[in-house]
Design an enzyme around this catalytic site. Sequence first.
Site, PDB file in Angstrom:
ATOM      1  N   TYR A  26      -2.987  -7.234  -6.767  1.00 21.20           N
ATOM      2  CA  TYR A  26      -3.494  -7.120  -5.403  1.00 21.20           C
ATOM      3  C   TYR A  26      -5.023  -6.957  -5.404  1.00 21.20           C
ATOM      4  CZ  TYR A  26      -4.286  -5.157  -0.747  1.00 21.20           C
ATOM      5  OH  TYR A  26      -4.765  -4.904   0.512  1.00 21.20           O
ATOM      6  N   GLU A  48      -1.057  -2.220   7.369  1.00 24.93           N
ATOM      7  CA  GLU A  48      -1.942  -1.048   7.305  1.00 24.93           C
ATOM      8  C   GLU A  48      -1.418   0.061   8.215  1.00 24.93           C
ATOM      9  OE1 GLU A  48      -4.302  -0.401   5.229  1.00 24.93           O
ATOM     10  OE2 GLU A  48      -4.786  -2.376   4.422  1.00 24.93           O
ATOM     11  N   TRP A  56      -0.052   3.019  -0.321  1.00 27.18           N
ATOM     12  CA  TRP A  56      -0.155   1.571  -0.142  1.00 27.18           C
ATOM     13  C   TRP A  56       0.767   0.851  -1.109  1.00 27.18           C
ATOM     14  CZ3 TRP A  56      -0.894  -1.963   3.150  1.00 27.18           C
ATOM     15  CH2 TRP A  56      -1.092  -3.282   2.757  1.00 27.18           C
TER      16      TRP A  56
END
Length: 193
Positions: A26, A48, A56
């Site tokens: 990522y 988000e 995350w």
Amino acid sequence: MSDLVIGADGLPRCAWGASTPDYAVYHDTEWGQPLHGDDALYERMTLEAFQSGLSWLTILRKRPAFRLAFDDFRIPTVAAYGEADVTRLLADAGIVRNRAKIEAAIANARAAAELPEGLSALLWSFAPARRPARPASFAEVPAITPESTAMAKALKKRGFRFVGPTTAYALMQATGMVDDHLAGCHVEPTGTA
């Protein structure tokens, strides 16, 4: 742990980006890369918002299930969701089952569908000028900025939910509106802002 580390592949990267293989991919291929397109930015905004209060990494690992559950984040499709879709999403163990966040995702698709200029143009209108240099450490990276505060305020005014100044700044980082890769990190933004 230093804020910049040398990975097993010999490349220097932001420390969080070397902490797991998922994060490395990522970090190296998505985070901080300029992203445009209404549906693409709606997906990032939604993820988000779902991340709020969670890791995350949890969201990143659930992203394929989110894409399936939310019809690849196509704004017109999600904007048309009704109560049956909320019930379906609340029963989907592959995603984060939080009613407020699910309802916000649907409301945000409806708000995005109403934007005459489109979501991408609106969000990118808050991108600050590029910094002259990358931050030397994460201590130099803010959690909110005047631009993210203004973005959150503009979104709220247009009916968006779960996108406060901190979430707006995380969105700006993730989509290349700001470059918060540290000085010395091997990743360079590609594309155009």
